[in-house]
Design a protein around this motif. Structure first.
Motif, PDB file in Angstrom:
ATOM      1  N   ALA A   1       8.274  -3.894   2.622  1.00 51.22           N
ATOM      2  CA  ALA A   1       7.186  -4.420   3.448  1.00 51.22           C
ATOM      3  C   ALA A   1       7.696  -5.404   4.482  1.00 51.22           C
ATOM      4  O   ALA A   1       8.781  -5.978   4.348  1.00 51.22           O
ATOM      5  CB  ALA A   1       6.139  -5.107   2.557  1.00 51.22           C
TER       6      ALA A   1
ATOM      7  N   ARG B   1       0.797  -1.217   0.000  1.00 50.62           N
ATOM      8  CA  ARG B   1       0.000   0.000   0.000  1.00 50.62           C
ATOM      9  C   ARG B   1       0.839   1.281   0.000  1.00 50.62           C
ATOM     10  O   ARG B   1       0.335   2.358  -0.337  1.00 50.62           O
ATOM     11  CB  ARG B   1      -0.909  -0.029   1.250  1.00 50.62           C
ATOM     12  N   HIS B   2       2.136   1.214   0.349  1.00 47.23           N
ATOM     13  CA  HIS B   2       2.891   2.440   0.620  1.00 47.23           C
ATOM     14  C   HIS B   2       3.133   3.292  -0.619  1.00 47.23           C
ATOM     15  O   HIS B   2       3.147   4.528  -0.514  1.00 47.23           O
ATOM     16  CB  HIS B   2       4.220   2.109   1.313  1.00 47.23           C
TER      17      HIS B   2
ATOM     18  N   CYS C   1      -3.100  -3.770   8.841  1.00 45.82           N
ATOM     19  CA  CYS C   1      -2.426  -3.004   7.799  1.00 45.82           C
ATOM     20  C   CYS C   1      -1.969  -1.658   8.319  1.00 45.82           C
ATOM     21  O   CYS C   1      -2.766  -0.899   8.883  1.00 45.82           O
ATOM     22  CB  CYS C   1      -3.349  -2.792   6.596  1.00 45.82           C
TER      23      CYS C   1
ATOM     24  N   VAL D   1       0.656   1.675   7.011  1.00 48.30           N
ATOM     25  CA  VAL D   1       1.613   2.299   6.104  1.00 48.30           C
ATOM     26  C   VAL D   1       2.483   3.221   6.940  1.00 48.30           C
ATOM     27  O   VAL D   1       1.983   4.125   7.610  1.00 48.30           O
ATOM     28  CB  VAL D   1       0.911   3.092   4.980  1.00 48.30           C
TER      29      VAL D   1
ATOM     30  N   THR E   1       5.044  -0.858   3.941  1.00 47.46           N
ATOM     31  CA  THR E   1       3.770  -1.454   4.332  1.00 47.46           C
ATOM     32  C   THR E   1       4.058  -2.540   5.369  1.00 47.46           C
ATOM     33  O   THR E   1       4.953  -3.358   5.166  1.00 47.46           O
ATOM     34  CB  THR E   1       3.058  -2.096   3.125  1.00 47.46           C
TER      35      THR E   1
END
Length: 440
Positions: A303, A123-124, A251, A253, A241
Motif C-alpha cells: 500500500a 483492499r487489494h 481509494c 486498487v 492499495t
C-alpha cells in the motif's frame, strides 16, 4: 514512467547479486539478480535497458512501448518453479516461499492462506479474492502438494461478504480445503493469531507456525504460486492499495504494478496527490514506514497512503505507547516530532515482550492484558497528549482508561485522509459464527 529501481534486498536474507550489466537490454521477466545465500531471484519488471548498477539496486530505463509478454521460467517441478520464480511472502515479511514450503510433510499439517487483510483501509487482497477465487484455491492446492500438507484453510474476515461468497463457490465440492471466517480486528493476520483462530493452537512469541504443523502464506503469494506453475511466470508484479489525499478519490486498487516503480508514479496512476499532505506511508497504517516519492515498490509493498497534514501540538507534553504489532519506538518518536510534541514518557504495551534479538513481539496478538499501568505512568509524567499505536483490542482499553488525555493514534492522519474510521473503541465481536449469513 520514471526509471525502475530494483532493490537488491527486498526479502529476508542477504542482498542479491546482479547478473545483468550496464547497457544490457532486458525484458519483462528477465532474470536481473540472484540470491547470495538465503533470498529470492529478482526479475526485470519492464522492457528496457540497464542504466546503472549501484551497490543496493539495479536501475532500468523503461522502453516507451511495453510488451504484455514476459520471459517464461524454465520447466521444473513445483518446488523448483516457485524457487526460480523468486516468490516471497507478499504480505510484508518477504520470506522466500520455496524455503517456507519445503517442509517435506507426508499428508499431515496445514496450509493456511491469510486473506484477512487486517490493516485498516487495505483492499487489494479482498479485491483479488472477489475476482480470482479459483486462482487462490489452485495456489493453495499447489502449496499443499509441495509441502505435503493434508489440509488447507483460507482465512478471511467475515465482514467481506462478497469475497466470502466468491470463495465458497470456488471451494464447492473441495474436501481438502475449508474456509475460516475471522473476526474484524487488527492484527487478525498475525501468523500466530491466524493459527489460533484457524486451529485453536496458542503459539508463544518465539514459536513459528510450523510448531503447530502449519504454513501460513499470504493470499497474493498463493496467487503468484499459481501463476508461476500454470503460466511459468516469474514474480515481478505487485497488487497494491493506494489511499488518502488523491486527485482520483481516496481509494484505488491497482493490479500488477511493476516491482521497482517509484511511489510517485504509482500515486499518479491513482490520480496524483490532492494538495498539501503530511507524508507518504509505504505499507499499512500500522506497519508501514514513511517514504520519499522516488522510493521504489518492492515485492512486499502492499500500500501507499498519502496522509493529511500533521496537526501542530505546539510543543505540548506527549506520552508514547508502543505496540509490538504497530510502529516501533523509532517510528513513534518520528511521529511525535512531526506532530511537534515534546515526548515526556515512553511506554510499551505489556503484551510487547522483548526478544533475544532486541525486537518486541506481541505475547497474545489481539488479546489485551489491560493498559491501566501504562496510562497511569503517562498521566504522572504530565503528558497532555497520548500518541499510541495499539492494536484493536488494546486501543479499546486505552480509550476506556485514558479519559484525561488527548488521543492520537499513529494511523489517524492516514485514516482520516482515506475516509476510514479511526482506531478507537472496538465495536466488532471477537466471537463469531462461521455461517456468513448469521449476524453476530
Amino acid at each position: 514512467m520514471r526509471n525502475i529501481q530494483l532493490l537488491l534486498k527486498q526479502h529476508v536474507g542477504a542482498p542479491c547479486t546482479p547478473v545483468v550489466r550496464v547497457g544490457e537490454d532486458v525484458r519483462r521477466g528477465s532474470l536481473a539478480a540472484v540470491p547470495a545465500g538465503l533470498g529470492a531471484n529478482i526479475f526485470s519488471s519492464v522492457d528496457g535497458v540497464v542504466e546503472e548498477i549501484l551497490e543496493d539496486r539495479i536501475v532500468i530505463k523503461p522502453n516507451e512501448v511495453q510488451s504484455a509478454d514476459f520471459v517464461k521460467l524454465p520447466k521444473g517441478n513445483m518446488l523448483e518453479t516457485v524457487r526460480e520464480a523468486g516468490i516471497v511472502g507478499m504480505g510484508g515479511a518477504g520470506f522466500p516461499a520455496a524455503v517456507k514450503f519445503d517442509v517435506k510433510w507426508d499428508n499431515e499439517g496445514y496450509v493456511i492462506i491469510n486473506a484477512s487483510e487486517c490493516e485498516p483501509g487495505l483492499r487489494h487482497n479482498i479485491d483479488q479474492l472477489e475476482r480470482e477465487a479459483d486462482k487462490i484455491v489452485r495456489g493453495t492446492e499447489y502449496i499443499m502438494e509441495i509441502s505435503g500438507a493434508a489440509e488447507g484453510v483460507i482465512a478471511v474476515k467475515k465482514k467481506n461478504r462478497k469475497a466470502v461468497e466468491a470463495l465458497d463457490m470456488a471451494l464447492e465440492g473441495n474436501e481438502r480445503i475449508r474456509r475460516q471466517l475471522l473476526p474484524d480486528f487488527y492484527p487478525a493476520g498475525d501468523e500466530r493469531a491466524i493459527v489460533r483462530e484457524c486451529l485453536g493452537v496458542e503459539l508463544g512469541p518465539d514459536q513459528l507456525p510450523t510448531a503447530a504443523m502449519a504454513i501460513v502464506s499470504n493470499l497474493e503469494t498463493a496467487a503468484r504460486v499459481a501463476e508461476a506453475i500454470d503460466e511459468r511466470k516469474p514474480s515481478f508484479l505487485k497488487n497494491m492499495t493506494v489511499r488518502g489525499r488523491l486527485g482520483g478519490g481516496n481509494c484505488s486498487v491497482l493490479r500488477d504494478i511493476p516491482v521497482g516503480m517509484a511511489a510517485a508514479d504509482v500515486i499518479e496512476m491513482a490520480g496524483g496527490t490532492d494538495g498539501q499532505y503530511g507524508e507518504i506511508i509505504m505499507g499499512g497504517t500500522y506497519t508501514g514506514v514513511p517514504c520519499f516519492p522516488e522510493d521504489p515498490v518492492k515485492k512486499t509493498t502492499g500500500a501507499l497512503f498519502v496522509t493529511n497534514e500533521f496537526a501542530d501540538l505546539k510543543g505540548a507534553k506527549t506520552g508514547i505507547l508502543v505496540c509490538a504489532s504497530g510502529g516501533n519506538i523509532d517510528r513513534m518518536r518520528d511521529l511525535a516530532d512531526k506532530y511537534n510534541g515534546e515526548i515526556v514518557c515512553e511506554c510499551f504495551c505489556s503484551n510487547a515482550k522483548l526478544q533475544k534479538n532486541g525486537s518486541r513481539k506481541c505475547e497474545r496478538p489481539g488479546i489485551c492484558p489491560g493498559q491501566r499501568d501504562n496510562i497511569d505512568k503517562i498521566m504522572e509524567s504530565g503528558a497532555e497528549f497520548l500518541l499510541f499505536g495499539n492494536c484493536s483490542t488494546c486501543a479499546d482499553e486505552v480509550v476506556k482508561e485514558a479519559t484525561m488525555l488527548k488521543l492520537i493514534h499513529q494511523g489517524d492522519h492516514a485514516l482520516m485522509a482515506a475516509g476510514e474510521d479511526l482506531v478507537r473503541r472496538m465495536n466488532a465481536p471477537m466471537e463469531i459464527s462461521q455461517d456468513i449469513y448469521t449476524e453476530d
